[in-house]
Design a protein around this motif. Sequence first.
Motif, short mmCIF file in Angstrom:
data_model
loop_
_atom_site.label_atom_id
_atom_site.label_comp_id
_atom_site.label_asym_id
_atom_site.label_seq_id
_atom_site.Cartn_x
_atom_site.Cartn_y
_atom_site.Cartn_z
N SER A 1 0.85 -1.22 0.04
CA SER A 1 -0.03 -0.03 0.00
C SER A 1 1.08 1.10 0.04
O SER A 1 0.55 2.23 -0.70
CB SER A 1 -0.88 0.12 1.11
N VAL A 2 1.83 1.21 0.73
CA VAL A 2 2.80 2.39 0.85
C VAL A 2 3.54 2.74 -0.43
O VAL A 2 3.53 3.61 -1.10
CB VAL A 2 3.96 2.14 2.16
N ALA A 3 4.01 1.54 -1.15
CA ALA A 3 4.55 1.73 -2.55
C ALA A 3 3.54 2.45 -3.51
O ALA A 3 3.98 2.99 -4.42
CB ALA A 3 5.06 0.22 -2.95
N ASN A 4 2.25 1.78 -3.60
CA ASN A 4 1.23 2.32 -4.42
C ASN A 4 0.86 3.76 -4.01
O ASN A 4 0.89 4.44 -4.87
CB ASN A 4 0.05 1.51 -4.29
N GLU B 1 9.20 14.46 -0.96
CA GLU B 1 9.95 13.89 0.34
C GLU B 1 9.02 13.98 1.71
O GLU B 1 8.72 13.05 2.38
CB GLU B 1 10.82 14.73 0.47
N GLN B 2 7.96 15.17 1.68
CA GLN B 2 7.03 15.02 2.86
C GLN B 2 6.15 13.82 2.66
O GLN B 2 5.93 13.14 3.90
CB GLN B 2 6.25 16.10 2.78
N VAL B 3 5.63 13.60 1.52
CA VAL B 3 4.56 12.40 1.68
C VAL B 3 5.37 11.09 1.69
O VAL B 3 4.80 10.25 2.57
CB VAL B 3 3.74 12.47 0.40
N GLY C 1 6.97 7.04 8.07
CA GLY C 1 6.85 7.14 9.45
C GLY C 1 8.21 7.60 9.96
O GLY C 1 8.56 7.92 11.12
N VAL C 2 9.11 7.67 8.92
CA VAL C 2 10.71 8.23 9.64
C VAL C 2 11.09 9.13 8.48
O VAL C 2 10.93 9.06 7.40
CB VAL C 2 11.56 7.05 9.83
N PRO C 3 12.14 10.05 8.84
CA PRO C 3 12.80 10.90 7.90
C PRO C 3 13.56 10.09 6.76
O PRO C 3 14.06 9.15 7.35
CB PRO C 3 13.45 11.96 8.60
#
Length: 180
Positions: free
Chosen positions: A135-138, A165-167, A173-175
């Motif tokens: 889901s994160v990759a999509n 970068e912000q999204v 959940g980490v920089p």
Amino acid sequence: METFATRGYHNASLAEIAERSGLTQAGVLHHFRTKAGLLTGVLELRDKSDIEALGDGRPRGLGLLRHLVNTARLNAEREGIVRLYAVLSAESVTEGHPAQGYFRSRYAGLRELVVAALREAVEAGELAPALPVASVANGIIAVMDGLQVQWLLEPAAVDMVETTEQVITALIGVPLPPEE
């Protein structure tokens, strides 16, 4: 590239493409055989330049996510290629479009690449084990493509690099690691 980018596949004429490239229509068809073949060649050229930018190998884990931010930076400097991609990827959802197979394959490969990088980061302890990597990759891919369309419509209102970068940071959940 410019003709396909500004007119789309269906409205781009071989006559205009030939004129812009300094060839006759027969000359263009000698090299590519069909308009669909020319389109595929243009898309492959775009991908080849992106692959060459990677150098000796793809970044791993969070390094690949940093690379995606850098890709957004590069794209902000090449409007024609971004327009080509946006127009043709949207057009390719129509039945019978000659680039549909290309874009299906490209998205599948891109999803696999981002999922692999996210899994590498999880295995390295950089990301939470429960992260829904598919889901994160999509989401990352969708945001990047959507930002490109917004940027093409109103460049001054959209900072593709900062927003990408912000999204990504919000989704994982980490920089991201700093640029090397």
